[in-house]
Motif scaffolding. Structure first.
Motif, short mmCIF file in Angstrom:
data_model
loop_
_atom_site.label_atom_id
_atom_site.label_comp_id
_atom_site.label_asym_id
_atom_site.label_seq_id
_atom_site.Cartn_x
_atom_site.Cartn_y
_atom_site.Cartn_z
N ASN A 26 -22.17 53.90 -17.27
CA ASN A 26 -23.38 54.03 -18.03
C ASN A 26 -24.61 54.00 -17.02
N PRO A 27 -25.44 55.10 -17.23
CA PRO A 27 -26.38 55.69 -16.42
C PRO A 27 -27.58 54.56 -16.32
N THR A 28 -27.76 53.85 -17.13
CA THR A 28 -28.80 52.83 -16.92
C THR A 28 -28.42 51.52 -16.46
N GLU A 29 -27.14 51.58 -15.88
CA GLU A 29 -26.64 50.11 -15.49
C GLU A 29 -26.97 49.72 -14.03
N ARG A 66 -35.01 52.97 -14.97
CA ARG A 66 -34.01 54.01 -14.47
C ARG A 66 -33.81 54.78 -15.91
N HIS A 67 -33.90 54.17 -17.05
CA HIS A 67 -33.94 54.91 -18.32
C HIS A 67 -35.11 55.77 -18.46
N PRO A 71 -42.92 53.27 -14.66
CA PRO A 71 -42.77 52.35 -14.59
C PRO A 71 -42.82 51.30 -15.78
N CYS A 72 -42.33 50.16 -15.81
CA CYS A 72 -42.02 49.24 -17.01
C CYS A 72 -42.26 48.06 -16.79
N ILE A 73 -42.83 47.36 -17.80
CA ILE A 73 -43.24 45.69 -17.92
C ILE A 73 -42.40 44.95 -18.88
N LYS A 101 -28.32 46.62 -18.40
CA LYS A 101 -28.11 47.89 -19.00
C LYS A 101 -28.91 47.99 -20.06
N VAL A 102 -29.45 49.22 -20.53
CA VAL A 102 -30.49 49.47 -21.61
C VAL A 102 -29.44 49.63 -22.72
N ASN A 103 -29.72 48.78 -23.84
CA ASN A 103 -28.90 48.78 -25.01
C ASN A 103 -29.46 49.91 -26.14
N ARG A 104 -30.74 49.90 -26.11
CA ARG A 104 -31.27 50.86 -27.13
C ARG A 104 -32.71 51.08 -26.82
#
Length: 565
Positions: A26-29, A66-67, A71-73, A101-104
């Motif tokens: 998984n690329p977001t893991e 990563r996904h 930047p994310c908050i 990891k990003v699920n959705r």
């Protein structure tokens, strides 16, 4: 807490071999491992929950970024239930492993799944600590909206699908609290809630800031856990143990130079637990206070045998104190509903669970999620095929499931509306004689399958979902519930459905793929055993009738309650 020994990676291997032979990760893991040092311990010598929250938030944020590529908050963190949180989390010998990891991804937000486990370096003992789901918002993206998550494995497909249900629950949480408040009963206790009030101030310094120069969300959560623990101590005069945290919801940002005012108070005390409300507000100079975050934490006090002690009752103060007191009762009701309906394993709960308006959201969540999990399984076996109707079976853990699949020349949305109305199902399915009640709960009567016997009736909750995007189907999930107004009668044997329903995929503007799923409980098995054994083909006739029913009514208008869509 269960302990398992193993020589491999204590966290699940992130590498998968797809059917194509491709090695996939998984690329977001993102994975983080931290050894527990003395500086991470609390007054009991255990790992501080505040420190753990900081590690979890950091790992999840890195996964989200990563996904998103930006930047994310942290927007919110769902309820956290600590499974293996005991005094066995020692310093120096214990490693905390966190995976995120990003699920959705939705338009500008995304759900990140977080798994926390621990391992003892000396004994190789490993145990799960908690699972959590956090929502992150991307500050900016080049395209204006987040790219979609593309699930590749069966587990990822399941998490992707259920993420939409969890999002619905987050959005309706405040409404459920409001509905429950009118039903709360208060009682008088001996200890004034004001005795437990705590107020503390923290100056946000550069070490407290993240890589975006905002106050680290995990740091704010850690400060909140600290004042909540102090408030709990003032009620019980002992060291409390944190058991659950209701959702953290970030209402605004905080920056270097802010003064964070942290307030906590015991809202209510039950027999063996207490709820502490805690909020964080920020200001600079003589500026006004800004609401940053609120959360509710449940504590217990354990004796030497690790059993919960009885706690003193709380006497709420007038106005706001009484409101907090009542809201705590409502939140306890919600926690019990979730624990009973969602968190428990299937073998630990009866097939039919009690239904009332206050637990409808959680029953619907569980109903739809169970159908999505069944549909996401990849090891369905084709049992037979006739007249373009396919019958599949799946047997796992001594549980038999079946799937019937066909294509119809009817638009997916219209098929969804027509199949949603169980009051009309008798027009194409002879097993459904009639149904009544409203458009959510149905009583369905079915004929007897043997001479001289009695028919069965079912009380069914129908949960309907339109797709969030093109990667989702229309769903009609069915499961049995217990309704006090409809007890079992002598004329019928009360049957139970654990998981059943339809998924409807849009193949084109005029063609839909319809899949019907059912987990064969004892009440259902007599109706389908001959088909599964190959001794009958009644299902093919039923679905041929279904196809005809849909095509004859493709231009009709079906109206459903907007609340169920």
């Amino acid at each position: 807490m269960s302990c398992e020994k193993g020589d491999g990676d204590p966290m699940e291997d992130p590498l998968f071999i797809l059917e194509s032979g491709e090695v996939y990760r998984n690329p977001t893991e993102v994975k983080m491992s931290q050894i527990v040092m003395p500086c991470h311990a609390n007054h009991c010598g255990e790992l501080s929950v505040g420190q753990l929250l900081k590690w979890m938030d950091s790992t999840a944020c890195l996964s989200a970024e990563r996904h998103a590529g930006s930047p994310c908050i942290t927007a919110s963190v769902d309820d956290i239930h600590f499974e293996g949180w005991c005094s066995s989390v020692h310093t120096v010998t214990t490693v905390v492993n966190i995976k995120a990891k990003v699920n959705r991804a939705f338009t500008s937000s995304m759900e990140v799944g977080i798994t926390v486990s621990c391992e003892d370096l000396f004994s190789s003992c490993q145990w799960n600590v908690c699972n959590a789901f956090a929502t992150f918002v991307a500050r900016r993206t080049e395209e204006g909206k987040l790219k979609q998550v593309i699930p590749r494995t069966q587990t990822e497909q399941m998490e992707y699908s259920i993420a939409a249900e969890r999002r619905r629950m987050r959005l309706t949480h405040a409404e459920i609290i409001t509905d429950l408040l009118s039903k709360c009963q208060e009682y008088q206790g001996a200890v004034s809630a004001e005795r437990t009030r705590v107020e503390s101030v923290e100056l946000v310094l550069p070490p407290h800031a993240n890589h975006q120069v905002s106050t680290f969300g995990g740091q704010i959560m850690a400060w909140m856990e600290n004042v909540a623990t102090i408030a709990a101590c003032r009620l019980c005069n002992a060291h409390p143990t944190l058991r659950t945290i209701d959702m953290f919801h970030f209402r605004g940002p905080s920056h270097i130079g802010d003064r964070l005012v942290l307030k906590a108070i015991v809202n209510n005390a039950f027999k063996h637990s207490m709820e502490v409300g805690v909020c964080a507000e920020a200001y600079q100079g003589a500026g006004a206070l800004r609401h940053i975050n609120s959360a509710f934490m449940t504590f217990e006090v354990l004796d030497k045998d690790r059993k919960p002690r009885t706690l003193p009752r709380i006497r709420p103060e007038p106005v706001d104190g009484k409101r907090r007191y009542q809201e705590a009762i409502a939140r306890k009701k919600i926690r019990l509903d979730r624990k009973y309906i969602i968190s428990c394993k299937q073998t630990e709960v009866p097939l039919s669970v009690p239904w009332d308006i206050s637990n409808q959201m959680y029953l619907s969540y569980n109903n739809v999620s169970a159908l999505k999990i069944m549909a996401a399984r990849s090891n369905w076996m084709l049992s037979s095929e006739k007249n373009k109707v396919s019958l599949y079976t799946l047997e796992e853990n001594q549980i038999l499931c079946f799937k019937v699949e066909t294509h119809v020349t009817v638009p997916a949305e219209q098929a969804f509306h027509l199949l949603s109305d169980l009051r009309r199902r008798h027009e194409w399915d002879r097993h459904y004689q009639w149904a009544d009640e409203d458009d959510t709960i149905y009583r369905v009567a079915t004929p007897c399958v043997s001479k001289g016997g009695k028919g069965q009736d079912f009380i069914l909750l129908a949960s309907r979902r339109k797709p969030c995007d093109s990667r989702d189907p229309y769903l009609i999930a069915l499961r049995s519930v217990t309704l006090p107004t409809h007890p079992a009668t002598e004329d019928y044997t009360r049957g139970e459905v654990l998981c059943a329903g339809f998924s409807i995929w849009e193949e084109s503007n005029a063609v839909s793929k319809i899949s019907y799923y059912n987990q064969a409980t004892p009440g259902v098995l007599p109706y389908i055993s001959n088909d599964i054994a190959g001794l009958s083909s009644s299902f093919y006739g039923t679905f041929h009738s279904c196809n005809k029913y849909l095509e004859e009514n493709r231009d009709s208008l079906a109206v459903l309650s907007p609340s169920d869509l």
